[in-house]
Design a protein around this motif. Structure first.
Motif, PDB file in Angstrom:
ATOM      1  N   TYR A   1       0.895  -0.764   0.139  1.00  0.00           N
ATOM      2  CA  TYR A   1       0.287   0.184  -0.361  1.00  0.00           C
ATOM      3  C   TYR A   1       0.565   1.402  -0.030  1.00  0.00           C
ATOM      4  O   TYR A   1       0.891   2.726  -0.513  1.00  0.00           O
ATOM      5  CB  TYR A   1      -1.348  -0.101   1.549  1.00  0.00           C
ATOM      6  CG  TYR A   1      -1.412  -1.074   1.489  1.00  0.00           C
ATOM      7  CD1 TYR A   1      -2.157  -2.158   0.558  1.00  0.00           C
ATOM      8  CD2 TYR A   1      -2.459  -1.817   2.938  1.00  0.00           C
ATOM      9  CE1 TYR A   1      -3.115  -3.229   0.512  1.00  0.00           C
ATOM     10  CE2 TYR A   1      -3.008  -3.030   3.078  1.00  0.00           C
ATOM     11  CZ  TYR A   1      -3.289  -3.301   1.713  1.00  0.00           C
ATOM     12  OH  TYR A   1      -4.293  -4.447   1.706  1.00  0.00           O
TER      13      TYR A   1
ATOM     14  N   HIS B   1      -5.341  -6.952   0.613  1.00  0.00           N
ATOM     15  CA  HIS B   1      -6.648  -6.531  -0.214  1.00  0.00           C
ATOM     16  C   HIS B   1      -6.696  -5.216  -1.129  1.00  0.00           C
ATOM     17  O   HIS B   1      -6.247  -4.010  -1.207  1.00  0.00           O
ATOM     18  CB  HIS B   1      -7.272  -6.546   1.093  1.00  0.00           C
ATOM     19  CG  HIS B   1      -8.842  -6.357   1.230  1.00  0.00           C
ATOM     20  ND1 HIS B   1      -9.506  -5.435   0.379  1.00  0.00           N
ATOM     21  CD2 HIS B   1      -9.715  -7.289   1.427  1.00  0.00           C
ATOM     22  CE1 HIS B   1     -11.022  -5.761   0.670  1.00  0.00           C
ATOM     23  NE2 HIS B   1     -10.739  -7.107   1.292  1.00  0.00           N
TER      24      HIS B   1
ATOM     25  N   GLY C   1      -7.963  -2.284   0.162  1.00  0.00           N
ATOM     26  CA  GLY C   1      -6.039  -1.846   0.518  1.00  0.00           C
ATOM     27  C   GLY C   1      -5.474  -0.418  -0.815  1.00  0.00           C
ATOM     28  O   GLY C   1      -5.003   0.717  -0.609  1.00  0.00           O
TER      29      GLY C   1
END
Length: 218
Positions: free
Chosen positions: A16, A53, A56
């Motif tokens: 991320y 994810h 994310g």
């Protein structure tokens, strides 16, 4: 160590953070492969054995895009159009007169919509923030176009690549990595074709500038 084991060892927060950083720096006005990084991270999120994810990934891209564009806007508003003249001398392949003229023409035609649609065009992604600031676009209008463009671009790209990755694994279980590579190649090819189309438009503007300079000199 296998590829799967290596990928599983990468912390999701690192993925991320990388997405947010690269997209943010690109939006600030520095040419980086933000779209490729986003597509790669979205593909990772489609593999259920990994902790990455898709929400994310999309959220990181949105945050990076909005913050990067806003910083670019502030820099452009403070330094004005002379900023692009200086950048053009140092980085002619990215900030040459034809590139700036092309971006300005789009801003003149579309206004704040150029910020929104610029999120989907490689050239405008690095120009949108600084040029909007240099042209003194109202920040409220800029911010609305910036946030909505980032949401559509990051959310749409992540969702599209995520579901493409799921489909690839579902139908080609034994060859999932081949399917993922094909998906990456397809995304990169589309980006390259769009970039070439933009480059042709810039080349035409460059030729126009050369003709105008020749007539002036004559």
């Amino acid at each position: 160590m296998t590829v799967d084991a290596l990928l599983q060892s990468v912390p999701p927060l690192a993925v991320y953070g990388m997405v947010a950083a690269v997209v943010g720096v690109e939006s600030l006005g520095i040419p980086l492969p933000g779209e490729i990084v986003l597509v790669s991270a979205a593909l990772l999120s489609s593999r259920h054995e990994l902790a990455v994810h898709p929400i994310g990934v999309g959220a990181a891209a949105v945050i990076g895009a909005v913050i990067g564009d806003s910083i670019g806007y502030a820099i452009g508003r403070r330094l004005g159009l002379p900023l692009f003249e200086k950048l053009g001398r140092r980085f002619p392949n990215h900030f040459g007169p034809a590139h700036v003229a092309f971006a300005e023409r789009l801003f003149d035609r579309w206004g704040a919509r150029a910020v929104f649609f610029g999120r989907f065009i490689a050239l405008l992604r690095i120009f949108a923030g600084p040029l909007a600031g240099a042209l003194k676009m109202r920040y409220a209008r800029f911010l609305l176009a910036n946030v909505s463009g980032a949401l559509c671009w990051a959310g749409g790209t992540t969702a599209l690549v995520y579901y493409a990755g799921l489909a690839a694994e579902r139908w080609l279980t034994r060859f999932s990595w081949i399917a993922l590579v094909i998906a990456v190649i397809g995304g990169v090819t589309a980006a390259v074709l769009l970039r070439e189309r933009t480059s042709r438009a810039i080349a035409e503007l460059d030729a126009e500038h050369a003709d105008e300079s020749g007539h002036t000199a004559a």
